[in-house]
Design an enzyme around this catalytic site. Structure first.
Site, short mmCIF file in Angstrom:
data_model
loop_
_atom_site.label_atom_id
_atom_site.label_comp_id
_atom_site.label_asym_id
_atom_site.label_seq_id
_atom_site.Cartn_x
_atom_site.Cartn_y
_atom_site.Cartn_z
N ASN A 125 76.29 34.70 72.83
CA ASN A 125 75.14 34.18 71.61
C ASN A 125 74.28 35.23 71.47
OD1 ASN A 125 73.52 34.20 73.92
ND2 ASN A 125 73.60 31.81 73.93
N SER A 134 82.20 36.47 63.03
CA SER A 134 83.68 36.87 62.94
C SER A 134 83.87 36.93 61.27
CB SER A 134 84.70 35.64 63.26
OG SER A 134 85.85 36.10 63.39
N GLN A 177 88.83 31.32 59.54
CA GLN A 177 87.48 32.36 60.03
C GLN A 177 86.50 31.61 59.89
OE1 GLN A 177 87.16 35.02 61.58
NE2 GLN A 177 89.11 34.68 61.83
N HIS A 226 84.79 29.19 62.60
CA HIS A 226 84.20 29.84 63.97
C HIS A 226 82.61 29.51 64.01
CE1 HIS A 226 87.17 31.83 66.31
NE2 HIS A 226 87.69 32.51 65.12
N TYR A 254 82.01 38.96 80.25
CA TYR A 254 81.28 37.74 79.94
C TYR A 254 82.02 36.91 79.04
CZ TYR A 254 77.35 34.65 78.48
OH TYR A 254 76.67 33.61 78.45
N GLU A 312 86.34 42.94 59.76
CA GLU A 312 87.00 42.64 61.10
C GLU A 312 88.57 42.51 60.83
OE1 GLU A 312 85.81 39.24 63.08
OE2 GLU A 312 86.36 39.86 65.00
N HIS A 313 88.81 41.32 60.27
CA HIS A 313 90.30 40.88 59.97
C HIS A 313 90.58 41.16 58.54
CE1 HIS A 313 88.90 38.03 63.21
NE2 HIS A 313 90.03 38.52 63.81
N ASP A 317 94.75 36.24 66.95
CA ASP A 317 93.99 35.81 68.02
C ASP A 317 94.36 35.45 69.21
OD1 ASP A 317 91.80 36.10 66.09
OD2 ASP A 317 91.82 34.05 65.73
N GLN A 330 70.51 36.33 81.43
CA GLN A 330 70.53 36.35 83.18
C GLN A 330 71.84 37.03 83.74
OE1 GLN A 330 69.95 33.88 81.27
NE2 GLN A 330 71.02 31.75 82.06
N HIS A 333 71.52 81.26 82.10
CA HIS A 333 73.01 81.17 81.90
C HIS A 333 73.89 82.48 81.70
CE1 HIS A 333 71.68 77.33 80.65
NE2 HIS A 333 72.79 77.04 80.27
N GLU A 335 70.94 82.21 72.57
CA GLU A 335 70.17 80.97 72.53
C GLU A 335 68.85 81.00 73.63
OE1 GLU A 335 73.11 77.79 73.56
OE2 GLU A 335 73.98 78.22 71.23
#
Lengths: 419, 419
Positions: free
Chosen positions: B200, B223, B245, B248, B115, B313-314, B347, B177, B406, B401
């Protein structure tokens, strides 16, 4: 079951159950231990004075287990360790470009919570299969949650397995409330970074709901076996293998794919015969009726193609030369090679993990492994000279993406100014 | 933002959005391509005659991109390939016990859907960072979905990156979709086994809803950067990194942790100054006001501890000797070593992936890697003799068990009878 149903099988989530689970999650988050004691009374009919299994209980349980079974548990641990040790990965570093060091660092997850179901499904094998790879990964603290019996006790075999596996603390709580406790933490139960282990629909739904705040292993569906068998297979063995999955629960699925009509017919007869004496025959019969299937193919190669579409949790290649078709198997959790290797061997002792992708998720998921208990971090070092060389490319890229702040973080270094 | 808020941050799911997404998922599942054309009209105001980007459109887009930027894209691909190639894993086999072969097989995921967001967030870097590891893993078919502009076009840079990355087909559809189409498949868009890439809140929610039927990379949140800086850091550089950052989105978070009061004050001044000229200053200012923070510590070691709790994250180690504290970093997606290494470098071009765990999930999650595009299968081979040796242990375990089926699958082989 129609072939289409096999291909679209999976776990359905019930909105009613989701609502109940959300209420439980919220209550534990707000009320902590108090909520856990309350749910223990309500759901497990156990009125506890302490949530944690004491050292004394641990020792008592260990002594209560037959020494022969303790040996079996230790052999299982050894084999599981030997296999999973091969999964432990090295960090790497790349120094090919002058002034540049790149690498990947591996760090164990700090704290892991293991869910072990209660009642008849309280499996010591589950304890080993989850805890051993976690320990090999270097996880500092592996804690366990499991619902108590009505008298507040936990199955001795499970507590013995916990000790053999090196689990540090065990807590008496089950269901969605146990998942909530591990996710949010309470006064008694520490918040963990990852939750693993099987459970009923409430546990599975709770794990799905908390995923993201905490990591989970997978959403396990009913157990599955697909046996590919040729005429060299013995019908009694194939039938026994199919029933060993079918006895797990009524939703379990057992499928035989064979190119031999003779075998297909004989297995059918054997299934009837063996079901008559199988202790869990009621469960196995329901499961065979609902999800059992015998598919006849023109060849074993075609059988492998069908298996790849179904992507079974357990795949037996009960054929004369199983290694011939191993490479053609694309989607399967665990593969059992040859007529003499029953799936049950993998459930306990052989070494590979028995926590496997179900519901067709072997298309993209893997058995539980050491990888699931570590995380990777990349790292980047550049000298000023190295940055100078590549700087303009980065600035160009950042500007193309409309992110001038990114370009400036470079230019303030390479050009001494904000572009 | 309070420290407590940093530690409990994460993505909130809105029930209203979940309902909308569920409707979209159901509609695409039922109506296929027709639903996609309809949503393209409704949400993207694009009335398309075909969902797939044609070969002609591909070539035209490639020619429309400046040759200098094509070179940058190719350099980025090379560096990303060089880094991710080191992640490619070998299968293993264990033959330590007589008559026993155990192993782990690695198989690429068959089909992956990528995506790519539309509008100003249509990043060619996203294309490379997702497609390159997938191709290195051996994925046969990597397809891409991205929402069309109103005139039905796709940003040329994104299509050029797709070609450079070896993506086979690109489809003009975005939002929930697009996720539905990749999960269920339509007449035009093939069903995939895994969906990766950012999006998003509708895309993120849709990914979360279909997880299990199809694999997903992660649920990406806003981010984040955390900069650990000592007095050797230059305030203008630290400020530029924080703003890279913050620009973003309004939810992004930028945190400075330093043991130097002088630096803290100077960075604050620099932030104000740089914000005045930053093109995306409105976004960056909101983000800094909401989620920006400067934390003063007694030492750099304490700063590392705080960073481990936040699990950013960073993480920039903008200090004199960054390698000294590399080992102490436990939770971080990507680590930038030294005062001269801005996060922006990672990046685009350095090589490591820019798809990183956000929202504190670096506690248990890793950067996107080749591992995310393969799955493992274990395999087990035992001779009859080898099974004989271990058989009784397995039977004992199975009976403990309560799973006699088994035990029978073993005994029918080792003892020639059903126990």
């Amino acid at each position: 079951m129609k072939k289409e149903d096999i291909l679209t099988r999976g776990i359905c989530f019930d909105p009613e159950i989701e609502r109940t689970v959300d209420e439980i999650l919220a209550s534990v988050r707000t009320n902590g231990d108090q909520a856990l004691y309350e749910y223990n009374r309500r759901f497990d009919h156990a009125d506890l004075s302490s949530l944690e299994v004491s050292q004394e209980e641990m020792q008592k349980a260990y002594k209560a287990v037959a020494s022969k079974f303790l040996e079996t548990l230790k052999l299982a641990r050894k084999n599981i360790e030997d296999f999973h040790r091969r999964q432990v990965r090295s960090q790497f570093v790349i120094t090919d470009q002058p002034g540049v060091v790149l690498g990947q660092k591996i760090t164990p997850i700090e704290r892991v919570g293991l869910y072990v179901p209660g009642g008849t499904a309280a499996y010591p094998s589950t304890v080993l299969m989850n805890a051993v790879p976690a320990k090999l990964a270097g996880v500092q603290e592996v804690v366990m949650v499991t619902p108590p019996n009505e008298d507040g006790s936990i199955k001795p075999e499970v507590l013995a397995a916990a000790q053999i596996a090196g689990i540090s603390r065990v807590f008496k709580v089950g269901g969605a409330q146990a998942i909530a406790a591990l996710c949010y933490g309470t006064k008694t139960i520490p918040r963990v970074d990852k939750i693993t282990g099987p459970g009923n629909i409430y546990v599975a739904t709770a794990k799905r709901r908390v995923y993201g705040m905490v990591d989970i292993d997978m959403i396990a569906g009913p157990s599955e076996i697909l046996v590919i068998a040729d005429e060299t297979s013995k019908p009694a063995q194939v039938a026994a293998d199919l029933l060993s999955q079918a006895e797990h629960d009524r939703m379990a699925s057992a499928v035989l794919v064979t190119d031999s009509l003779k075998l297909a017919k004989e297995v059918q007869e054997e299934l009837k015969k063996q079901l008559m004496t199988l202790p869990r025959s009621e469960i196995a019969r329901t499961s065979m009726e609902n999800n059992g299937k015998i598919i006849l193919t023109d060849s074993i190669d075609e059988a492998v193609k069908i298996s790849n579409q179904i992507a079974p949790e357990h795949l037996e290649l009960s054929v004369q030369d199983p290694f011939r078709i191993l490479g053609a198997v694309k989607n399967a959790g665990s593969i059992f090679l040859g007529t003499q290797v029953p799936e049950a061997l993998g459930d306990y002792l052989a070494g590979p993990n028995h926590t496997l992708p179900t519901g067709g998720t072997a298309r993209f998921s893997s058995p539980l492994s050491v990888d699931d208990f570590v995380k990777k971090s990349s790292f980047i070092y550049y000298t000023a000279d190295a940055l100078d060389k590549i700087g303009d490319h980065v600035i160009d890229f950042a500007k193309k993406e409309g992110l001038d702040g990114h370009a400036r973080a470079i230019s303030v270094r390479t050009k001494g100014e904000l572009l």
